[in-house]
Write an enzyme that holds these catalytic residues in place. Structure first.
Site, short mmCIF file in Angstrom:
data_model
loop_
_atom_site.label_atom_id
_atom_site.label_comp_id
_atom_site.label_asym_id
_atom_site.label_seq_id
_atom_site.Cartn_x
_atom_site.Cartn_y
_atom_site.Cartn_z
CE LYS A 37 -17.54 -12.94 -30.60
NZ LYS A 37 -16.43 -12.20 -30.00
CB THR A 38 -21.22 -10.95 -33.64
OG1 THR A 38 -19.81 -10.98 -33.52
CG2 THR A 38 -21.75 -9.62 -33.21
CG ASP B 80 -18.53 -10.52 -27.03
OD1 ASP B 80 -18.30 -11.71 -27.34
OD2 ASP B 80 -18.36 -9.56 -27.81
CD GLU B 81 -13.92 -11.23 -27.78
OE1 GLU B 81 -13.36 -12.34 -27.56
OE2 GLU B 81 -13.85 -10.66 -28.88
CD GLN C 296 -10.54 -16.13 -31.63
OE1 GLN C 296 -10.39 -15.01 -32.08
NE2 GLN C 296 -11.64 -16.83 -31.84
NE ARG D 195 -8.59 -13.34 -36.57
CZ ARG D 195 -9.75 -13.67 -36.01
NH1 ARG D 195 -10.76 -12.87 -36.07
NH2 ARG D 195 -9.89 -14.83 -35.39
#
Length: 764
Positions: free
Chosen positions: A49-50, A236-237, A267, A615
DNA sequence: CTCGGCAGAATTTTT
DNA sequence: TTCTGCCGAG
């Protein structure tokens, strides 16, 4: 005016023209190259994503569609914003200062300061932290004779914040809203709170967004300027946005609609603080013609980990749906689901497992323990401390939230902004100066009736006889001090100023005088504040603005240490090995969530579980205990329902073979005998049997020690309390053991196991 | 005004 | 269990 928005134009030098596009998979590349129009990027965990976000930013610049100042990039945390800046700087040769990359709140504050007078604020308005909010509301409540015990101010703060998240002003409240809180007076409290904020020339975090919305709605010309100015918007998010942030974005994106939101509905774990998953689920309706791009190729985890996580999250309804698949073709290890007898056994098991991994060369820093609640950290911390496992508890109290730091900052605030009443109130009697509640109330009263700030009111009162002589002297000297410090501030650096103030005010002396072990740490923190945190800023105002928006400092990193943190804190991070203890009904999913939010709450808990599992890069251990001490009393929780929802083919279920002690422990009062099987074991089995066929089989107890008395003279054994020792005598079920540390003791043989079964031998 | 003792509560957290 | 916050006594 537009020029006022942009800082000075800078030339942008692009390094490596195409490097931002190489090594992207087709979907990622699409997400980067689809620049115009609304785009929703559904980025599953670990799908890069980043990288997409920053590549997209770079692509905008390189393609010449926008200059740096015409791009608005919004994140939730300063950390995320910082990372984005850093990454973008790699593509571009110029510094990213002045760019519109930042958190919702910092960008809103920046806009707001430019137009403050239109909102009845001075451009120097202060931003209240939550402890300020709480104290202000407590004052208001006490002024209205509301029992702050029955209604904790914290609750009132939260209620108001949630209203602000949903863009609700006091006028928008119906009579039924929160009528159960604060004797039904919430509406008046809210209204007075807003008035007090105005008088204080202050905003809380919710106001930053809210006032911005008001500004943009009421001033079409200003709105038009910003719409023209921000040609491209990146978010973002997105699944974490609340209604206010959503509207704020909508206002800015209206017109060109060049908005790209990145997020993952699976998420979304911040519903309890106002995030609306609905925002991401509704994106295509909100922005007709939106392109939806799914990133599903996961570069982080093994097949089993992804399989288990996917199987779990599939139990949620109301999701956009994604299927993560592993980029690597390795299934890796199955997720280990561990059933343990007791909470302390769980702690020990995890520590053992970590040490084992460490011996095979894994650094501690690639292992993490992720917990549902903060208080679960304690057990691990204590055990790790005694065993010498290097660890770092992440989260906890943040630097700028520490009492001593906030106190010191309050002093600085009063110096920089004499009318900052909240700050003055905080330190007016700190260290103790004999200005107690009575005096402070009198001054507050006087200030309010004359419409002055506290500092002004005090100055006025000092000229009268309204105050007791003693109080008058004290206040006069305090005011003199502040005047002197302000003067000093003009002559010297803010660092020097801070040192002087802390010393002369007696604040440092106060902590030096305290003998408690924390006092030392507090002094160190204060030193760190001046030489570390403050030193990074030009002057006092710059530092204070930063502080009001940023509650984070990087604690020392780089040391090899295992991480212990909450699941919420782990979002966005990854580790080779992840431990997920405490998967028990009531704890995870949490009882309160279930009670308060029903099935929506359950789904959010499940997403949290999903975040936890994803994670892990290589392996995950999930565990639960049959007995656990909680707040001082013994509980016997059932295994979490999430354990049963994990697909069988991706997990391996194991049970502790460590026989449960029938008594409290050696040398302690004996407790009545326990049932042969703990409650959870029986009930879980029943649940398995009642469940459809695909449910996992009940865990089998395989090697409970066959009988007592299986020890031999000289055998090395382990005892939970006394550690390792050697059997030097036997009498039926009593063993005489010489412990390595605890000395010679007589214990029942059911309390010890052979030393070689500790750790790996504990499970079958 | 300050200090000590006791009762009651005790998710998740950013800005 | 541990922490916080309140109240009463000095």
């Amino acid at each position: 005016m537009v020029n006022a928005i942009a800082s000075k134009p800078q030339a942008v030098y692009i390094k490596n023209m195409d490097s931002h596009l190489t090594a992207l998979n087709p979907m990622q590349r699409k997400a980067v190259e689809q620049l115009d129009g609304p785009v929703l990027v559904l980025a599953g965990a670990g799908t890069g994503k980043t990288r997409v976000l920053t590549a997209r930013l770079a692509h905008l610049l390189i393609s010449g569609k926008a200059t740096p100042h015409q791009i608005l990039a919004v994140t939730f945390t300063n950390k995320a914003a910082g990372e984005m800046r850093e990454r973008v700087a790699k593509y571009v040769g110029s510094p990213v200062e002045g760019w519109w990359i930042g958190t919702f709140h910092s960008i809103a504050a920046r806009i707001l300061r430019r137009h403050a007078p239109l909102l009845d604020l001075k451009p120097t308005f202060t931003i209240l932290g939550d402890d300020d909010q709480e104290r202000l509301l407590k004052q208001i409540m006490q002024g209205r004779d509301i029992d702050t015990k029955k209604t904790p101010p914290r609750m009132v703060v939260d209620t108001i914040s949630r209203w602000k998240d949903r863009v609700m002003t006091p006028g928008d409240l119906g009579p039924g809203d929160a009528s159960d809180i604060a004797d039904g007076k919430m509406r008046e409290i809210y209204r007075e709170y807003q008035e007090r904020l105005k008088t204080l020339n202050a905003c809380d975090f919710g106001d930053l967004i809210l006032h911005c919305i008001t500004l943009l709605r009421n001033q079409p010309d200003i709105l038009a300027q910003y719409q023209r100015h921000f040609r491209y918007i990146l978010v973002d998010e997105y699944q974490d946005t609340n209604l206010a942030q959503y509207l704020w974005l909508r206002l800015l994106a209206q017109g060109h609609q060049n908005i790209c939101c990145v997020g993952d509905d699976d998420q979304s774990i911040y519903g309890w603080r106002g995030a609306e998953v609905g925002n991401i689920l509704r994106f295509e309706e909100d922005y007709p013609g939106a392109e939806v791009i799914r990133l599903e190729e996961n570069y982080r985890s093994t097949g089993h980990i992804l399989g288990a996580a996917s199987g779990l999250i599939a139990h949620n309804r109301g999701r956009l749906g994604k299927t993560l698949w592993a980029a690597s073709h390795q299934d890796g290890e199955k997720i280990a689901v561990m059933s343990l007898w007791r909470g302390d056994e769980e702690v020990r098991f995890i520590a053992d497992e970590m040490e084992k991994r460490r011996r095979t060369g894994d650094p501690w820093s690639r292992m993490a323990i992720l917990l549902r609640t903060g208080y679960q950290t304690r057990a691990f911390e204590e055990h790790f401390l005694s065993r010498g496992i290097p660890h770092r508890v992440i989260g906890g109290m943040r630097f700028f939230e520490r009492q001593e730091i906030r106190d010191a900052i309050a002093y600085l605030r009063v110096i920089a902004q004499p009318d900052d009443d909240m700050a003055l109130l905080r330190i007016i009697n700190l260290p103790k100066r004999g200005l107690g509640n009575t005096t402070v109330d009198d001054i507050l009263q006087a200030a309010r009736s004359s419409g002055q700030s506290l500092t002004q009111a005090i100055a006025r009162l000092l000229g009268t006889d309204a105050l007791r002589p003693k109080v008058k002297t004290t206040l006069a000297s305090l005011m003199d001090d502040f005047a002197r410090w302000r003067q000093l501030g003009a002559e010297t650096t803010h660092l020097r100023l801070a040192e002087t103030v802390l010393e002369e005010s007696g604040y440092l002396a106060m902590w030096r005088a305290e003998k408690s072990p924390e006092a030392q740490g507090r002094l160190e923190n204060l030193r760190e504040l001046v030489s570390g945190a403050m030193a990074e800023f030009e002057d006092l105002p710059a530092f204070l603005e930063h502080v009001s928006l940023v509650m984070d400092t990087e604690s020392r990193k780089g040391e090899d240490a295992a991480s212990i943190m909450t699941l919420h804190g782990a979002k966005g991070l990854e580790f080779d090995t992840v431990f997920l203890p405490g998967w028990e009904e009531g704890l995870f999913p949490g009882q309160r969530t279930l009670d308060e939010n029903g099935s929506a709450g359950l789904e959010e808990e499940r997403r949290l579980a999903y975040v936890g599992i994803t994670r892990a890069r290589k392996r995950a251990f999930i565990s639960h205990a049959g007995e656990r001490y909680l707040f001082g009393s013994l509980t016997t929780p059932l295994p979490s329902r999430f354990l049963a929802e994990l697909p069988e083919e991706h997990v391996s279920r194991k049970m502790s073979s460590f026989s449960p002690p029938r008594f409290g422990g050696y040398g302690e009062r004996q407790k009545p005998e326990k049932p042969a099987q703990p409650k959870w074991s029986r009930e879980w089995r029943e649940r398995q049997n009642a469940a459809p066929a695909e449910r996992p089989p009940a865990p089998k107890t395989i090697s409970l020690r066959e009988s007592e008395g299986g020890f031999g003279l000289g055998e090395r054994v382990f005892h939970q309390k006394f550690g390792y020792g050697k059997v030097i005598g036997m009498d039926h079920d009593r063993l005489d053991i010489s412990f390595e540390h605890a000395g010679r003791k007589k214990v029942l043989d059911s309390f010890v196991i052979p030393a070689d079964e500790v750790g790996e031998g504990m499970f079958t």
